[in-house]
Design a protein around this motif. Structure first.
Motif, PDB file in Angstrom:
ATOM      1  N   GLN A 123       5.924  -2.106 -10.303  1.00 50.80           N
ATOM      2  CA  GLN A 123       6.992  -0.943  -9.921  1.00 50.80           C
ATOM      3  C   GLN A 123       6.942  -1.870  -7.909  1.00 50.80           C
ATOM      4  O   GLN A 123       8.544  -2.182  -8.006  1.00 50.80           O
ATOM      5  N   THR A 166       0.943  -1.284  -0.074  1.00 50.90           N
ATOM      6  CA  THR A 166       0.041  -0.126  -0.143  1.00 50.90           C
ATOM      7  C   THR A 166       0.925   1.213  -0.268  1.00 50.90           C
ATOM      8  O   THR A 166       0.744   1.930  -0.200  1.00 50.90           O
ATOM      9  N   ALA A 167       2.040   1.102   1.633  1.00 52.10           N
ATOM     10  CA  ALA A 167       2.754   2.591   1.018  1.00 52.10           C
ATOM     11  C   ALA A 167       3.958   2.226  -0.725  1.00 52.10           C
ATOM     12  O   ALA A 167       3.993   3.756  -0.407  1.00 52.10           O
ATOM     13  N   ALA A 168       3.806   1.345  -0.926  1.00 50.67           N
ATOM     14  CA  ALA A 168       4.614   2.102  -2.241  1.00 50.67           C
ATOM     15  C   ALA A 168       3.567   2.166  -3.239  1.00 50.67           C
ATOM     16  O   ALA A 168       3.707   3.764  -4.330  1.00 50.67           O
ATOM     17  N   ALA A 169       2.204   1.542  -3.020  1.00 48.81           N
ATOM     18  CA  ALA A 169       1.592   2.589  -3.965  1.00 48.81           C
ATOM     19  C   ALA A 169       0.792   3.616  -3.663  1.00 48.81           C
ATOM     20  O   ALA A 169       0.997   4.945  -5.115  1.00 48.81           O
ATOM     21  N   ASP A 170       1.277   4.377  -2.809  1.00 46.39           N
ATOM     22  CA  ASP A 170       1.152   6.244  -2.262  1.00 46.39           C
ATOM     23  C   ASP A 170       2.002   6.389  -3.174  1.00 46.39           C
ATOM     24  O   ASP A 170       1.848   7.809  -3.248  1.00 46.39           O
ATOM     25  N   LEU A 171       3.361   5.928  -2.989  1.00 40.55           N
ATOM     26  CA  LEU A 171       4.276   6.789  -3.490  1.00 40.55           C
ATOM     27  C   LEU A 171       4.820   6.036  -4.788  1.00 40.55           C
ATOM     28  O   LEU A 171       5.951   6.340  -5.311  1.00 40.55           O
ATOM     29  N   TYR A 172       3.522   6.049  -5.399  1.00 34.72           N
ATOM     30  CA  TYR A 172       2.793   6.794  -6.789  1.00 34.72           C
ATOM     31  C   TYR A 172       4.187   5.314  -7.675  1.00 34.72           C
ATOM     32  O   TYR A 172       4.064   5.528  -8.891  1.00 34.72           O
ATOM     33  N   ALA A 173       3.914   3.857  -7.175  1.00 28.89           N
ATOM     34  CA  ALA A 173       4.486   3.155  -7.863  1.00 28.89           C
ATOM     35  C   ALA A 173       3.438   2.072  -8.387  1.00 28.89           C
ATOM     36  O   ALA A 173       2.362   2.318  -7.704  1.00 28.89           O
ATOM     37  N   SER A 174       4.121   1.723 -10.011  1.00 25.43           N
ATOM     38  CA  SER A 174       3.001   0.490 -10.477  1.00 25.43           C
ATOM     39  C   SER A 174       3.203  -0.088 -10.002  1.00 25.43           C
ATOM     40  O   SER A 174       3.440  -0.980  -9.027  1.00 25.43           O
TER      41      SER A 174
END
Lengths: 267, 349
Positions: free
Chosen positions: A182, A171-179
C-alpha cells in the motif's frame, strides 16, 4: 584587484565557434526537412513545394507496416524497460548503501558503455540459437532486445527522482497503517510518477530510432522505420526518406519537449 | 497495575553500525508511560530520545530489550501493525494528497468505510480548526497550518499513543507558544497518551505531566516538572533544566561548608566528603545579613535582573531579583546574600 572568475564566453572567437557548431549541427537537419517538401524527385535539387512525398510515404504499405512495427516495439520495450528500471531504482535507493553497489550501477548502465555493435552481434548469435531450438520467429526478440538497451535510459530519471524524494514519506505511510505494498501503491508510486513518465518517454524515443541492434536481431520482413530507410539507401534515394525522417524528428521533438517539461515542473 | 501502563520500554538498547564503527544510541533504558499522560522525553540532540521514540513507533528495532504496548510485546511488530501514530518533525504530509485525503489516509489503510472516514476527517478537522482548508494541498498551507494537519492526521485513527518528534521546532517563537497550549488542550480533549520528544526544557516544563531527562543514551531522571526542576538528581539534569549555580562544598555535621568558609544548613543528603551544590538563581536573596559578597556584573532582563555575585573565595553565583524590588546595585557594591538552604540540592561531584 581581485581575480576575475574564468568565463569561457569572454575568450576570443567564442561567439564564432559557437555559431559554427550550431550551424554544423542543425544545417543538415534543416536541409533534410526542407527537401521533404520537394516537388521533384531528388533529395538535393529543388523542384517546388509539395506534400507529395508525405502522401507517397503514407500510402506505401512497406512504410505503413514498418511504422506500426516500430510503434509496437517501442511501446512494448519502453513498458518493459520502465517496469524493470523502476524496480532497479527502488532496489538501489530505498535501502542503505550495500557492498557492490557501484558494480550494480555499472551493470544496470552497461548498454550505455558497451559498443552497440558488440551487443548486436551477441544478441544475433544468442537469439538465432533460440530461434532454432523453439522455432519462434515473432517480434518478441526485437522487443526484448530493445527493452534491454532501454533500461538505463529509463533508470536514470527514475533514480534521480527517487533520490530527491524524502524517505519520511514512506515512513509516515507505514506509521499510518499502510502495508509495504500500500505504501508503494498510494505514496511512492504517485510521487515517483513524473520520473517514471520521463523514463518511459526517453526509452520510447531511444527504441524508436534504433538501427544497429534491430538490423542484427530482426527476422525477414521485420523492418522498423529506421531499418526500412536504411534499406532504401541501396536504391535510388527519393524525398520519401526525408518525409519519413521529418515525421520521426517531429515525434521525437514533441516527446522530448514533454520530457523536459515534466522533469522541470517538479524542481 | 499493567492496565494503567500505555507504553513500556524494558531494558531497551540500540546499537547502530557493525564491527569497529558502532554507535550506542541507547544504553539500557527502562520506562513506563501511563495511560492518558503527557510524557516528555527531554535531552540534548544525540541523547537517544528520538531513537527511543522510533523504537516505540516501529521504525527501529531495539538491539536488546522489549517494547510493550498495553502489556503486549510489540518489539518485532512492524509499524503499520502498531496502534501508535507519529507527528514528524518535518510533518511528512503527502504532497500529492489534499488535507482531507491526508487526514483520511490512516483510516483508509485500515479498511474503514467511506462514511466512517468522512466522519473522522470532519471531527479532526474541527479539532484543529482547519475546516476551511480540507481541499487544499499541503504546499498551499503555512508552516503552522501544516503542523495542525500533521497533528490531525496522526490523531484521526485514534491511536493508543501519539508520538511527537520535536513537532514545534520548525515554528517561530510566537507560533510555538500558541501550539504548546494547543497541544495540551488536544491531549486533554482526546485523552490520548502523548509521548513528546524535545530538546527545549521550557516546552517540557509547561506541557508535561511527567518528564524523562535523557543524556548519552541513558535515562537520568523521571519525574513531574516540579520534581525535575526542584530536585534534580545530577549535575547534568540541574544544568539542563533552567539556570543553576554550582558550588563546591564539603559535608560537615549539620550542613555543608562552602569554599568561602560559610556553612549552609542543607537537609541531610547521605553524601559525604566533597559535593556539588545546585542552587537556583531565585533561591538567593540579597539583603542585610548572610554571606558577604560583591556584585561583579548586572544583567537587566525586563521583569528580572540577574546579579553575578562573587563570594569571599571568588566563587561566583547568579541571583535573580525582580527588577522593581528597589535594589539598584552596581558592580563593585558589597552585599549580603542568604541562600534558601532547604531548596539547595546536594549532588555528587
Amino acid at each position: 584587484m581581485g581575480k576575475r572568475r574564468f568565463d569561457v564566453t569572454t575568450l576570443p572567437g567564442f561567439t564564432f565557434i559557437a555559431i559554427t557548431a550550431f550551424v554544423l549541427l542543425y544545417a543538415p537537419i534543416f536541409t533534410l526537412v526542407i527537401y521533404s517538401f520537394n516537388g521533384g524527385n531528388s533529395v538535393n535539387v529543388w523542384g517546388g513545394f509539395s506534400l507529395k512525398w508525405y502522401a507517397i510515404a503514407a500510402q506505401n504499405e512497406a512504410v505503413q507496416s514498418a511504422a506500426i512495427r516500430s510503434v509496437i516495439i517501442a511501446v512494448s520495450a519502453s513498458g518493459i524497460a520502465t517496469t524493470v528500471a523502476t524496480m532497479a531504482a527502488l532496489g538501489t535507493t530505498r535501502r542503505g548503501r550495500f557492498k557492490g553497489q557501484t558494480a550494480i550501477y555499472i551493470m544496470i548502465n552497461q548498454p550505455l558503455m558497451v559498443p552497440e555493435i558488440v551487443t548486436a552481434v551477441a544478441l544475433l548469435i544468442f537469439f538465432s540459437s533460440i530461434k532454432i531450438a523453439t522455432g519462434y520467429t515473432g517480434l518478441g526478440y526485437l522487443i526484448l532486445a530493445h527493452a534491454a538497451f532501454c533500461v538505463p535510459f529509463a533508470y536514470l530519471p527514475i533514480r534521480a527522482r527517487l533520490e530527491g524524494m524524502d524517505m519520511t514519506m514512506e515512513t509516515a505511510a507505514a506509521d499510518l497503517y499502510a502495508s509495504p505494498w500500500q505504501t508503494f501503491r498510494y505514496v511512492t508510486l504517485p510521487l515517483l510518477m513524473p520520473g517514471v513518465i520521463a523514463g518511459a518517454m526517453l526509452a520510447f524515443v531511444i527504441s524508436l530510432d534504433d538501427v544497429i541492434i534491430t538490423e542484427f536481431v530482426k527476422s525477414a520482413g521485420q523492418d522498423t522505420l529506421p531499418t526500412y530507410m536504411l534499406g532504401q539507401l541501396r536504391r535510388a534515394l527519393t524525398p520519401e526518406v526525408n518525409a519519413i525522417s521529418t515525421v520521426l524528428l517531429a515525434l521525437t521533438v514533441v516527446i522530448l519537449t514533454a520530457f523536459f517539461l515534466i522533469t522541470r515542473k517538479r524542481d | 497495575m499493567s492496565e494503567t501502563i500505555a507504553v513500556a520500554a524494558r531494558n531497551v538498547g540500540k546499537v547502530f553500525g557493525a564491527g569497529a564503527h558502532t554507535f550506542t544510541a541507547l544504553g539500557d533504558v527502562s520506562i513506563e508511560i501511563e495511560k492518558g499522560e503527557f510524557f516528555t522525553l527531554l535531552g540534548p540532540s544525540g541523547c537517544g530520545k528520538t531513537t527511543l521514540l522510533r523504537c516505540i513507533a516501529g521504525f527501529e528495532t531495539p538491539t536488546t530489550g522489549t517494547i510493550e504496548l498495553s502489556g503486549r510485546d510489540i518489539t518485532h511488530t512492524p509499524p503499520n501493525k502498531r496502534p501508535v501514530n507519529t507527528v514528524f518533525q518535518s510533518y511528512a504530509l503527502f504532497p500529492h494528497l489534499t488535507v482531507a485525503e491526508n487526514l483520511g489516509f490512516g483510516l483508509k489503510m485500515l479498511g474503514k468505510s467511506r462514511t466512517e472516514i468522512d466522519t473522522s476527517v470532519a471531527r479532526v478537522l474541527a479539532l484543529v480548526q482547519m475546516q476551511a482548508f480540507a481541499d487544499r494541498l499541503p504546499q498551499q498551507l503555512s508552516g503552522g497550518q501544516q503542523q495542525r494537519v500533521a497533528l490531525a492526521r496522526a490523531l484521526a485513527p485514534e491511536p493508543q499513543v501519539l508520538l511527537l518528534d520535536e513537532p514545534l521546532s520548525a515554528l517561530d517563537l510566537k507560533l510555538r507558544k500558541e501550539m504548546q497550549g494547543e497541544l495540551k488542550r488536544l491531549q486533554i480533549e482526546t485523552g490520548i497518551t502523548f509521548l513528546f520528544v524535545t530538546h527545549d526544557q521550557e516546552e517540557a516544563l509547561t506541557m508535561s505531566n511527567r518528564i524523562g531527562v535523557m543524556s548519552a543514551g541513558a535515562l537520568l531522571q523521571v519525574g513531574t516538572p516540579h520534581d525535575i526542576y526542584e530536585r534534580p538528581v545530577s549535575r547534568f539534569v540541574a544544568d539542563f533544566i533552567g539556570e543553576t549555580n554550582f558550588l563546591e562544598a564539603t559535608v560537615e555535621d549539620g550542613g555543608v561548608r562552602l569554599g568561602s568558609g560559610d556553612v549552609l544548613a542543607v537537609p541531610p543528603s547521605g553524601r559525604t566528603g566533597t559535593v556539588t551544590l545546585a542552587i537556583r538563581p531565585e533561591q538567593i536573596k540579597i539583603g542585610q545579613d548572610g554571606l558577604s559578597a560583591r556584585v561583579v556584573a548586572t544583567t537587566y532582563l525586563g521583569t528580572d535582573t540577574h546579579y553575578t555575585l562573587a563570594l569571599s573565595d571568588h566563587s561566583t553565583l547568579v541571583a535573580r531579583v525582580q527588577s522593581n524590588s528597589g535594589a539598584d546595585l552596581k558592580p563593585g557594591d558589597a552585599v549580603h546574600v542568604t541562600i534558601d538552604a532547604q531548596s539547595v540540592q546536594v549532588l555528587a561531584t
